[in-house]
Structures are given as structure tokens and as C-alpha cells.
Design a protein around this motif. Sequence first.
Motif, PDB file in Angstrom:
ATOM      1  N   ARG A  59      69.180  -2.230   9.293  1.00 24.56           N
ATOM      2  CA  ARG A  59      69.873  -3.373   9.156  1.00 24.56           C
ATOM      3  C   ARG A  59      69.543  -4.308   8.082  1.00 24.56           C
ATOM      4  O   ARG A  59      70.273  -4.968   7.425  1.00 24.56           O
ATOM      5  N   ALA A  60      68.160  -4.467   8.317  1.00 24.40           N
ATOM      6  CA  ALA A  60      67.647  -5.347   7.191  1.00 24.40           C
ATOM      7  C   ALA A  60      67.817  -5.289   5.627  1.00 24.40           C
ATOM      8  O   ALA A  60      68.177  -5.861   4.914  1.00 24.40           O
ATOM      9  N   ILE A  61      67.553  -3.475   5.559  1.00 19.21           N
ATOM     10  CA  ILE A  61      67.867  -3.499   4.207  1.00 19.21           C
ATOM     11  C   ILE A  61      69.132  -3.305   3.777  1.00 19.21           C
ATOM     12  O   ILE A  61      69.462  -3.691   2.636  1.00 19.21           O
ATOM     13  N   VAL A  62      70.192  -2.920   4.368  1.00 14.34           N
ATOM     14  CA  VAL A  62      71.609  -3.018   3.958  1.00 14.34           C
ATOM     15  C   VAL A  62      72.070  -4.473   4.012  1.00 14.34           C
ATOM     16  O   VAL A  62      72.766  -4.772   3.143  1.00 14.34           O
ATOM     17  N   LYS A  63      71.551  -5.428   4.864  1.00 14.59           N
ATOM     18  CA  LYS A  63      71.906  -6.836   4.930  1.00 14.59           C
ATOM     19  C   LYS A  63      71.605  -7.430   3.557  1.00 14.59           C
ATOM     20  O   LYS A  63      72.248  -8.200   2.877  1.00 14.59           O
ATOM     21  N   HIS A  64      70.343  -7.049   2.850  1.00 18.04           N
ATOM     22  CA  HIS A  64      69.987  -7.441   1.677  1.00 18.04           C
ATOM     23  C   HIS A  64      70.410  -6.936   0.720  1.00 18.04           C
ATOM     24  O   HIS A  64      69.989  -6.831  -0.652  1.00 18.04           O
ATOM     25  N   GLY A  65      71.424  -5.808   0.563  1.00 17.87           N
ATOM     26  CA  GLY A  65      72.316  -5.600  -0.708  1.00 17.87           C
ATOM     27  C   GLY A  65      71.786  -4.131  -1.152  1.00 17.87           C
ATOM     28  O   GLY A  65      72.329  -3.585  -1.983  1.00 17.87           O
ATOM     29  N   TYR A  66      70.742  -3.501  -0.617  1.00 20.89           N
ATOM     30  CA  TYR A  66      70.476  -2.216  -0.666  1.00 20.89           C
ATOM     31  C   TYR A  66      71.411  -1.107  -0.435  1.00 20.89           C
ATOM     32  O   TYR A  66      71.961  -1.195   0.810  1.00 20.89           O
ATOM     33  N   ARG A  67      71.802  -0.051  -1.370  1.00 19.42           N
ATOM     34  CA  ARG A  67      72.712   0.911  -0.598  1.00 19.42           C
ATOM     35  C   ARG A  67      72.221   2.418  -1.017  1.00 19.42           C
ATOM     36  O   ARG A  67      72.509   3.451  -0.284  1.00 19.42           O
ATOM     37  N   ASN A  68      71.417   2.543  -1.943  1.00 19.95           N
ATOM     38  CA  ASN A  68      71.131   3.952  -2.194  1.00 19.95           C
ATOM     39  C   ASN A  68      69.629   4.136  -1.892  1.00 19.95           C
ATOM     40  O   ASN A  68      68.759   4.034  -2.335  1.00 19.95           O
ATOM     41  N   ILE A  69      69.514   4.826  -0.637  1.00 13.17           N
ATOM     42  CA  ILE A  69      68.093   4.499   0.083  1.00 13.17           C
ATOM     43  C   ILE A  69      67.669   5.934   0.078  1.00 13.17           C
ATOM     44  O   ILE A  69      68.286   7.120   0.422  1.00 13.17           O
ATOM     45  N   GLY A  70      66.349   6.012   0.026  1.00 18.12           N
ATOM     46  CA  GLY A  70      65.385   7.337   0.147  1.00 18.12           C
ATOM     47  C   GLY A  70      64.649   6.949   1.308  1.00 18.12           C
ATOM     48  O   GLY A  70      64.030   5.935   1.508  1.00 18.12           O
ATOM     49  N   PHE A  71      64.061   8.040   1.770  1.00 19.92           N
ATOM     50  CA  PHE A  71      63.134   8.280   3.074  1.00 19.92           C
ATOM     51  C   PHE A  71      61.973   9.259   2.677  1.00 19.92           C
ATOM     52  O   PHE A  71      62.141  10.014   2.289  1.00 19.92           O
ATOM     53  N   LEU A  72      60.719   8.489   2.728  1.00 17.69           N
ATOM     54  CA  LEU A  72      59.706   9.378   2.778  1.00 17.69           C
ATOM     55  C   LEU A  72      58.641   9.317   3.984  1.00 17.69           C
ATOM     56  O   LEU A  72      58.365   8.099   4.470  1.00 17.69           O
ATOM     57  N   GLY A  73      58.249  10.283   4.289  1.00 16.09           N
ATOM     58  CA  GLY A  73      57.660  10.563   5.468  1.00 16.09           C
ATOM     59  C   GLY A  73      56.839  11.658   5.780  1.00 16.09           C
ATOM     60  O   GLY A  73      56.760  12.546   5.285  1.00 16.09           O
ATOM     61  N   SER A  74      56.336  11.925   6.942  1.00 15.85           N
ATOM     62  CA  SER A  74      55.547  12.995   7.549  1.00 15.85           C
ATOM     63  C   SER A  74      56.584  14.116   7.861  1.00 15.85           C
ATOM     64  O   SER A  74      57.659  13.829   8.180  1.00 15.85           O
ATOM     65  N   LYS A  75      56.122  15.400   8.055  1.00 19.76           N
ATOM     66  CA  LYS A  75      57.154  16.271   8.557  1.00 19.76           C
ATOM     67  C   LYS A  75      56.945  16.230  10.019  1.00 19.76           C
ATOM     68  O   LYS A  75      56.052  16.401  10.829  1.00 19.76           O
ATOM     69  N   MET A  76      58.129  15.761  10.626  1.00 17.53           N
ATOM     70  CA  MET A  76      58.358  15.225  11.736  1.00 17.53           C
ATOM     71  C   MET A  76      58.403  16.092  13.021  1.00 17.53           C
ATOM     72  O   MET A  76      58.184  15.350  13.953  1.00 17.53           O
ATOM     73  N   PRO A  77      58.415  17.185  12.961  1.00 18.53           N
ATOM     74  CA  PRO A  77      58.169  18.004  14.138  1.00 18.53           C
ATOM     75  C   PRO A  77      56.691  17.587  14.799  1.00 18.53           C
ATOM     76  O   PRO A  77      56.361  17.607  16.243  1.00 18.53           O
ATOM     77  N   PRO A  92      66.989   9.211  -9.668  1.00 18.83           N
ATOM     78  CA  PRO A  92      66.467   7.841 -10.214  1.00 18.83           C
ATOM     79  C   PRO A  92      67.591   6.752  -9.920  1.00 18.83           C
ATOM     80  O   PRO A  92      67.039   5.583 -10.147  1.00 18.83           O
ATOM     81  N   GLU A  93      68.699   7.026  -9.282  1.00 22.51           N
ATOM     82  CA  GLU A  93      69.399   5.615  -9.039  1.00 22.51           C
ATOM     83  C   GLU A  93      69.248   5.159  -7.608  1.00 22.51           C
ATOM     84  O   GLU A  93      69.750   4.125  -7.177  1.00 22.51           O
ATOM     85  N   ILE A  94      68.104   5.709  -6.637  1.00 25.02           N
ATOM     86  CA  ILE A  94      67.499   4.973  -5.591  1.00 25.02           C
ATOM     87  C   ILE A  94      67.101   3.590  -5.720  1.00 25.02           C
ATOM     88  O   ILE A  94      66.625   3.316  -6.835  1.00 25.02           O
ATOM     89  N   ASP A  95      67.487   2.810  -4.894  1.00 27.41           N
ATOM     90  CA  ASP A  95      67.154   1.181  -5.007  1.00 27.41           C
ATOM     91  C   ASP A  95      66.355   0.701  -3.983  1.00 27.41           C
ATOM     92  O   ASP A  95      66.178  -0.165  -3.736  1.00 27.41           O
ATOM     93  N   PHE A  96      66.284   1.791  -2.807  1.00 30.46           N
ATOM     94  CA  PHE A  96      65.285   1.485  -1.670  1.00 30.46           C
ATOM     95  C   PHE A  96      64.568   2.530  -1.198  1.00 30.46           C
ATOM     96  O   PHE A  96      65.261   3.717  -1.268  1.00 30.46           O
ATOM     97  N   LEU A  97      63.384   2.330  -1.046  1.00 30.54           N
ATOM     98  CA  LEU A  97      62.402   3.600  -0.407  1.00 30.54           C
ATOM     99  C   LEU A  97      62.109   3.205   0.762  1.00 30.54           C
ATOM    100  O   LEU A  97      61.207   2.104   0.886  1.00 30.54           O
ATOM    101  N   TYR A  98      62.298   3.677   1.935  1.00 26.57           N
ATOM    102  CA  TYR A  98      61.794   3.568   3.084  1.00 26.57           C
ATOM    103  C   TYR A  98      60.748   4.663   3.595  1.00 26.57           C
ATOM    104  O   TYR A  98      61.006   5.737   3.754  1.00 26.57           O
ATOM    105  N   TYR A  99      59.418   4.180   3.752  1.00 23.40           N
ATOM    106  CA  TYR A  99      58.152   4.993   4.194  1.00 23.40           C
ATOM    107  C   TYR A  99      57.963   5.040   5.562  1.00 23.40           C
ATOM    108  O   TYR A  99      57.862   3.974   6.132  1.00 23.40           O
TER     109      TYR A  99
END
Length: 343
Positions: free
Chosen positions: A179-197, A247-254
Motif C-alpha cells: 500500500r505504501a509503495i502504490v500510494k507514492h506512485g510506483y507501479r512497475n514493481i519487482g520482488f527479490l527474495g529467498s526460495k520461499m518453501p 529495465p522498466e521496473i521502478d520499485f524493488l521490494y526485497y
Amino acid sequence: MSDDIKLPRRPLTLKDVSIESGVSEMTVSRVLRNRGDVSEATREKVLKAAKALGYVPNKIAGALASSRVNLVAVIIPSLSNMVFPEVLSGISEVLDETPLQPVVGVTNYLHEREETVLFEMLSWRPSGVILAGLEHSDASRAMLAAAGIPVVEIMDTDGEPIDSVVGISHRRAGREMARAIVKHGYRNIGFLGSKMPLDHRARKRFEGFTEALAKEGIEIMDQEFYSGGSSLVKGREMTERILERSPEIDFLYYSNDMIGAGGLLYLLEKGIDVPGQIGLAGFNGVELLDGLPKKLATMDAGRRQIGREAARIIAGCTDGTLEGGQRIELTPKLQYGQTLKRR
């Protein structure tokens, strides 16, 4: 285990395993001590019954056999992850004021390893158990349920605890960050994290994150995952790969601050404007990273407080001032830092 058998509230004994397996107590003892001549079929029958019941041998000998020792088993997935030393500090702060002492076991995020660590620790009859997460194997849950001591699961409240629980809702944390990311105008969002199983809490944050984005009509543009310990190097490598693809990503959530810090260093090295061109956020609020060129946006999960509250429950249940079944849900706190622009 037979459907009509109920686990006793008292500690389990050889007699319980004998009844469940249909084998004499003497034979059960020989099997569990790995002594004497016992057929393989009988050995398997006894071990299967013991595992189903959650029976753990008592290593306190003789007159002390019915006693507890002033140890608290603290079982965590990793010591290399900077989150857990802070939790341990909180536990120690409280237990230092009591006769209880923490003893730490590490599972490496593996259910089989957790079973082994639990078995060994419970065999010394500790006064309580603090362990990370709500997801455990059936064998681990059986051992904990049969132990007859206070159990506190920590870090996560999204699920049903065995006894007491202290932590945050990771799904809520993911939703609030989205919600915070969207509220501040970011739309092209990537996620980076651990292998979640292997990392159930990261998976729950991801679920909450994508759920909140979907309500805004947004899908994750790209994802990048890793296995192994969190590190600055992995964060740099992952960030490079995901931006090469998208390359069009404008936000990265780790999924944690350490890889987020690696991503931040990579972007600054490449001369990319953070947060103007690309915004970043992590998770955990690791104070060690306050010395970065820019303060990373993150969410503080209250790790030290989680440790303190868990230890307080164990101490209270041990001295009779508290009952089991405590539930403490802390509120994750968003920290904007300097990598999440505000309108």
C-alpha cells in the motif's frame, strides 16, 4: 498412532510406548537405548510408536528423572541471519533476571534438522522451549505437545500455535508495504527474495504483498529468488539480473534488508537515482545498515521485543505467574528511510 489414543498431559514414559507398540517395556528400553538383540521388525514398530507419540527419552538419570533443568531450549533457523541474534539478545535480557539459561539450537530452515535438535534438547528435560515459526513436522509437533512444558513459537502469528505465540502477521506486513509503495506512485514493481518453501515468513509477506497489489490492479512485473544466506553480494547480483530482464521496473521490494542493501549499493554504483528512478524497500529494520549511503526503507518487526516477550512467557509459566496459551501480536512499523519517495 491409533485414532482413539489421546496424548496424556503428563510426560510420556516407556509404558506409553510399550502400550502403543504392543512390545514389552524392557524391549522398548533396549530399542531406544540401541542395546541388545532386537529384530528389525520390532525395532521399527517401537520407533514408529515413539515418533507418533512424540516420546523423547529422559537423559536425567536416577533421582532426578522426574525433574526439570533450568534450561530453555531456543531453536532458530540461522545464526548467520542478523535477525536472530537480536531475538536472542531480547531472550537473554529477561532470562538473566531468572534462574533460567537459554541453550540455542540451529535448524538451517530444515524440518528434519528441527526434529533432531528438538529430540536432543527435550531429552534433557528443559523448563521451556522457544522456537521460530509455526510450521513444523508432525513429529516435532508431537514431541512439543507431549513435552508437558511451556512452548512459545516466535516471529509469526499467521497460523495456529501449539501453545503460546509472539510475533507479527507477515501477511499484514506485506500488505502494508504494498500500500505504501502504490500510494507514492510506483507501479512497475519487482520482488527479490529467498526460495520461499524454506522461508515460510517470507512467503507470507509475499502473499500479503501481492494480494494488496492485486486490489490496486497491479501485478508483480518480475521476480528473482536465491537460496543460501542473505548477503550484500546476492543482493547486488539479483538486482543486476532483474533489471537486465525488466529495465522498466521502478520499485524493488526485497524480502530482507541485507539483500536490499546489496541492491542499493549496486544501483548507486551505476549512477541510478534512488528513489527517483527506482525505489527500494527491505524488511527487518537491521540497525547495522544505518551506515549505508542512503537509509533503506524497511519494516521493523520488533525482533528484540519478540525475544523479551517470549522469555517473559516462559519465565512466568515456570514460576506459576502466567498460564500457557498466551498470544502477543506486535505491530510491524514501516520506516520510509531515503529509498521510498513520498509525494
